[in-house]
Structure formats: C-alpha cells, structure tokens
Design an enzyme around this catalytic site. Structure first.
Site, mmCIF file in Angstrom:
data_model
loop_
_atom_site.group_PDB
_atom_site.id
_atom_site.type_symbol
_atom_site.label_atom_id
_atom_site.label_comp_id
_atom_site.label_asym_id
_atom_site.label_seq_id
_atom_site.Cartn_x
_atom_site.Cartn_y
_atom_site.Cartn_z
ATOM 1 N N GLY A 31 1.354 -1.596 -2.599
ATOM 2 C CA GLY A 31 0.999 -1.677 -4.012
ATOM 3 C C GLY A 31 1.246 -3.049 -4.592
ATOM 4 O O GLY A 31 0.671 -3.418 -5.615
ATOM 5 N N CYS A 63 1.482 -5.762 -8.617
ATOM 6 C CA CYS A 63 0.718 -5.047 -9.645
ATOM 7 C C CYS A 63 1.191 -3.610 -9.801
ATOM 8 O O CYS A 63 1.569 -3.179 -10.885
ATOM 9 C CB CYS A 63 -0.768 -5.075 -9.301
ATOM 10 S SG CYS A 63 -1.780 -4.102 -10.442
ATOM 11 N N LYS A 102 1.601 -1.177 -18.228
ATOM 12 C CA LYS A 102 0.641 -0.405 -19.012
ATOM 13 C C LYS A 102 1.216 0.949 -19.424
ATOM 14 O O LYS A 102 0.882 1.477 -20.489
ATOM 15 C CB LYS A 102 -0.665 -0.217 -18.225
ATOM 16 C CG LYS A 102 -1.330 -1.514 -17.805
ATOM 17 C CD LYS A 102 -1.391 -2.541 -18.935
ATOM 18 C CE LYS A 102 -1.771 -3.917 -18.436
ATOM 19 N NZ LYS A 102 -0.670 -4.671 -17.834
ATOM 20 N N VAL A 146 5.170 -18.101 -17.682
ATOM 21 C CA VAL A 146 4.322 -19.300 -17.639
ATOM 22 C C VAL A 146 3.488 -19.370 -16.371
ATOM 23 O O VAL A 146 3.182 -20.451 -15.869
ATOM 24 C CB VAL A 146 5.177 -20.575 -17.787
ATOM 25 C CG1 VAL A 146 5.738 -20.690 -19.179
ATOM 26 C CG2 VAL A 146 6.296 -20.615 -16.749
ATOM 27 N N HIS A 186 -23.660 7.179 -30.897
ATOM 28 C CA HIS A 186 -22.970 6.969 -32.168
ATOM 29 C C HIS A 186 -22.099 8.177 -32.490
ATOM 30 O O HIS A 186 -22.532 9.303 -32.293
ATOM 31 C CB HIS A 186 -23.997 6.771 -33.286
ATOM 32 C CG HIS A 186 -23.395 6.656 -34.652
ATOM 33 N ND1 HIS A 186 -22.763 5.507 -35.067
ATOM 34 C CD2 HIS A 186 -23.321 7.554 -35.669
ATOM 35 C CE1 HIS A 186 -22.324 5.690 -36.306
ATOM 36 N NE2 HIS A 186 -22.650 6.922 -36.691
#
Length: 473
Positions: A38, A41, A50, A264, A438
């Site tokens: 993995g 990430c 997340k 950074v 819509h």
C-alpha cells in the site's frame, strides 16, 4: 535461487498495480516490500488523511447545526482520538483488500528491504532472486529542510501528524501545497489556531492563481493565518513548543506554536538501491524513465514517486499499468502528465486537470477562459455551499478545453468528467452542448464551457463599461 518474470521493489500504488497487471498478463510476479503493501499513500498518506478529513466535515456540519435545524448542537464535544482510530481502521480494511488482490492474482509478496544485485537480480535478506524484468517502485518520503529536522514531537512530518491523537492548540505549517492546506483545514476544524507559511505568492502555488486566491480568502475567513511570499529562516525549539522565525521582504517576524508541521515536498527513496552499480541513470535522485517507464537499463523499469514525474497515487498506478504492459509487449500511448487530474481535499476542495491559464500562455497558446461561480448553481445553493467556481482554459483557435480548475465544497466529484473532457480533447461547444442532469455539480462545468463562448445561461452577461465600449469601437 528464485526466478521471476517480474520482480517489483515496493508495494505502493505503483508497485502493487504493476504486479497485478503483470500477473493478469500471465507473468510470474513477486513484490518485495519492507512494510505493509500500500505504500505511503494507503498507510500514511492519501487514505488515512482522507478519513480524517471526512471526520472534519462531520465536525463542521455539527458546529453549523443551527443552519440545518439541529437544536442543541452547541455543546457537542469532538474526540480527535476517535477520528484517528477510525482512520487506522480504514487503512487496515483497504490494505487488507490489496493483500487479498495480490493473493488472488498469484503475486508472491516477499517481506524485506530489497536492492538491485545486478541488472537481472534482486537481493533481499541475503537471498538473491533472478528476474527477467525489474520494476522499481520505492516511492518517496517527506523532504527534510536542513535546520528544521523533525523530532517527532514538536517538529513533525505528515506521518507523525497522522499518528497524533490530539489536535494541537497552535500549529505552524511550513508549505501550502496539498499536504499543508489539508492539515490546515483538518486542525482548524478541531479548533487549532493555524498559521500557514508559503514561500511563493499563493496557496497551492502549482494550481491556477485564481484558485489559490479564493482558497486564501476562505481560509482567512475561518481564522487560518496565511503568510505567502514568506521564508522560514529558523525554527527555535522552546519548552512550550517552538518559535518559527520568518522573513517577508524586509520584515522579520516570529510565530509561536505547539507543533510545527514541515510540508515542503518529497524526496525519492533511491539511496541504497544499487542503482549506480546497475547503471540506472538518475536526476537529482529521481529515476529517469521513458514513456514506457523503462530506465536507462533495458529491462529495468521505474514507476511512481521515485520517478518524480507527478507525485500522485493515481499517476503511480497508471505508470504501473504502463510498465507491466510494456514488459508484456503491449503498445500504449506515452503518458501526458499535464493532463493528469490533481486533487486537494481541504474544504473548499481544489481539483484540476490540464494547463493553468498562466502555463497555457507560457506554452504559447492563445487563450480564452470561461468561469462559472457556484453562487449561481442550483445544487450548490440547495446544499448550502456556494463558495467557489469552475474555470476552463481554452485554446482559442480550436475551442479545445486544455485546462479545468475547480474550487468548492466536494468539487472533486467533478474530476471524473473533467478527466474525460481532457482525454477526449473535447471543445467548449461539445461540453456546453452535452446535457447535464439538474440539479448537479457537473452543471457548473457545462456552464463554464458556455461562459468561455459567451453563452452561459445562468449568470448575467457582463456589459462593457463606457471606456471598454469606446476602446472596442
């Protein structure tokens, strides 16, 4: 001595995808991984962050409960440690799924730190494994600035930040790229006093300037201090945390913090791999590859962050597929890194694909743009999140959409369509003519394309000022 068709060094989003695709194509594959598959990430990056950001969305929704008719939400307490626990559960579930996929495809996972023992062999734990082809997928880790070395407590990287079980009271974040702004949003959601310091002039400096400017306004409205065009000269550790010394033009300053997050950028994991002895060429530590992901040594490939092309998990996975298919002899077009989607998951979210307006002009395009504000989008108004816009960058002679830039709440849901627009080289006429359901977010992309042609339906047409009218006449 074990013999493989493909030996993959590293089991992150590039490595495990290369392994699975190669196995699908009938090749005998082994993955060498020193930790869990993995990579950064899944274990300490995209996925746990997340998960935490979803918790932040819930926290902010509850804090704004009166807006939604939620009575008595003012006294609710938020447990950051519980959010971290949930993030680790999410990681375990997804990593376990990847381990299962590798087993199902007959890929052998070998634990240990691997290195090249030649151009056709990999050594791990004193055992040599012969391979007809080798894929280097060792990834990258957070860049360390001399003088700002992390200690794991006061000065930290994103990995330590993801493991913290409490949000700091005061935090300085050095670097306003995706990692920096995501942690700024996360910690501020839990009450942290955040100062974000960026050496360049906008937040998310690799994104379109209009996006960076709006994100800054949004952050500052929430109390996140944003210092752009500012250098960090030194970090002074104190008993209570640290003092971050800054220089903005001729003005020196200092910001106190409990925690300093250094965000950074990243450096490749190539040290100790045996690349030089094998003849694999590198540039600033990153492995040089061609459009098939092959290195300077035939039969040795590299994918993912270690190539330095575009350090995103989905790019690594795409490169992994390209490498596996090149090994199997399948022809594929070379990757276009400009047209790869990019996503940042603070709120408002930022998503993009293709050229920024400035980059398109620098590349020699004659450019026009179209922009549609979310304040005019029915779905955004109904959802109560109208901050942001969708902007398209268009090649004037052909009408082709060469860049899409979005900022808004959950706006990255549009990246799927944006990617297809880029991949299919669609024009504003095509995107504007396509019927969109819509009320949905994707209508904003349709209207932005129409706006580029002066045909947007749901925003007022801007009238020329008398001076502009005289100039045109």
């Amino acid at each position: 001595m074990a013999q493989w068709d493909v030996a993959v060094i590293g089991g992150g989003p590039g490595g495990y995808v290369a392994a699975i695709r190669a196995a699908q194509l009938g090749l005998k594959v082994a993955v060498f991984e020193k930790e869990r598959v993995g990579g950064l990430c899944l274990n300490w990056g995209c996925i746990p962050s997340k998960a935490l950001l979803k918790n932040a969305d819930v926290v902010n929704a509850v804090r704004e409960g009166a807006t939604w008719g939620l009575i008595g939400a003012e006294g609710v307490e938020f447990d950051y440690g519980a959010a971290v626990d949930r993030s680790r559960q999410v990681v375990d579930r997804i990593v376990g799924g990847v381990e299962g996929l590798l087993r199902d495809n007959g890929v052998e996972v070998i634990s240990g730190t691997a290195r090249l023992a030649g151009t056709r062999s990999v050594e791990v734990g004193g055992t040599e494994h012969r391979a007809s082809h080798i894929v280097i997928a060792t990834g990258a880790s957070s860049r360390v600035i001399p003088g700002f070395e992390p200690d794991g407590e006061t000065v930290i990287t994103s990995r330590e930040a993801l493991a913290r079980r409490s949000a700091p009271a005061r935090a300085v974040i050095i670097g306003a790229g995706p990692v920096g702004v995501e942690f700024a949003h996360l910690w501020a959601s839990y009450g942290t006093e955040v100062t974000l310091i960026e050496m360049l002039e906008t937040l998310l400096p690799m994104e379109d300037e209009d996006v960076g400017r709006l994100l800054r306004r949004s952050f500052e409205a929430r109390g996140i201090a944003c210092m752009t065009g500012t250098k960090v000269t030194r970090v002074e550790r104190t008993g209570a945390g640290a003092v971050v010394h800054t220089q903005q033009g001729e003005t020196a300053g200092a910001v106190e913090a409990e925690v300093v997050l250094v965000a950074v950028g990243f450096v490749p994991h190539t040290e100790g791999l045996g690349l030089e002895a094998a003849g694999v060429r590198t540039t600033r530590g990153f492995v040089d590859v061609d459009g098939k992901m092959e290195t300077s040594v035939p039969g040795i490939y590299a994918v993912g962050d270690v190539t330095g092309k575009l350090m995103l998990a989905h790019v690594a996975s795409h490169q992994g597929v390209l490498a596996a298919e090149a090994i199997a002899g399948l022809p594929r077009p070379e990757p276009d890194y400009v047209q790869m989607p990019r996503a940042t998951f603070c709120q408002p979210q930022v998503g993009s694909v293709g050229y920024t307006e400035a980059a398109a002009k620098a590349a020699g395009y004659a450019v026009r743009t179209g922009r549609f504000p979310l304040t005019a989008l029915g779905k955004a108004v109904a959802a109560g999140h109208t901050e942001g816009f969708v902007k398209v960058v268009v090649d004037e002679p052909t009408g082709q959409v060469i860049g899409i830039h979005m900022v808004g709440y959950d706006i990255n849901d549009l990246l799927g369509e944006a990617t297809m627009v880029a991949f299919l080289e669609a024009t504003t006429a095509e995107v504007g003519f396509a019927v969109h359901a819509h009320p949905t977010l994707p209508e904003a992309l349709k209207e932005a394309a129409l706006a580029a042609d002066g045909e947007a339906i749901h925003i007022a047409k801007r009238r020329a000022t008398p001076r502009e009218g005289a100039a045109r006449a």
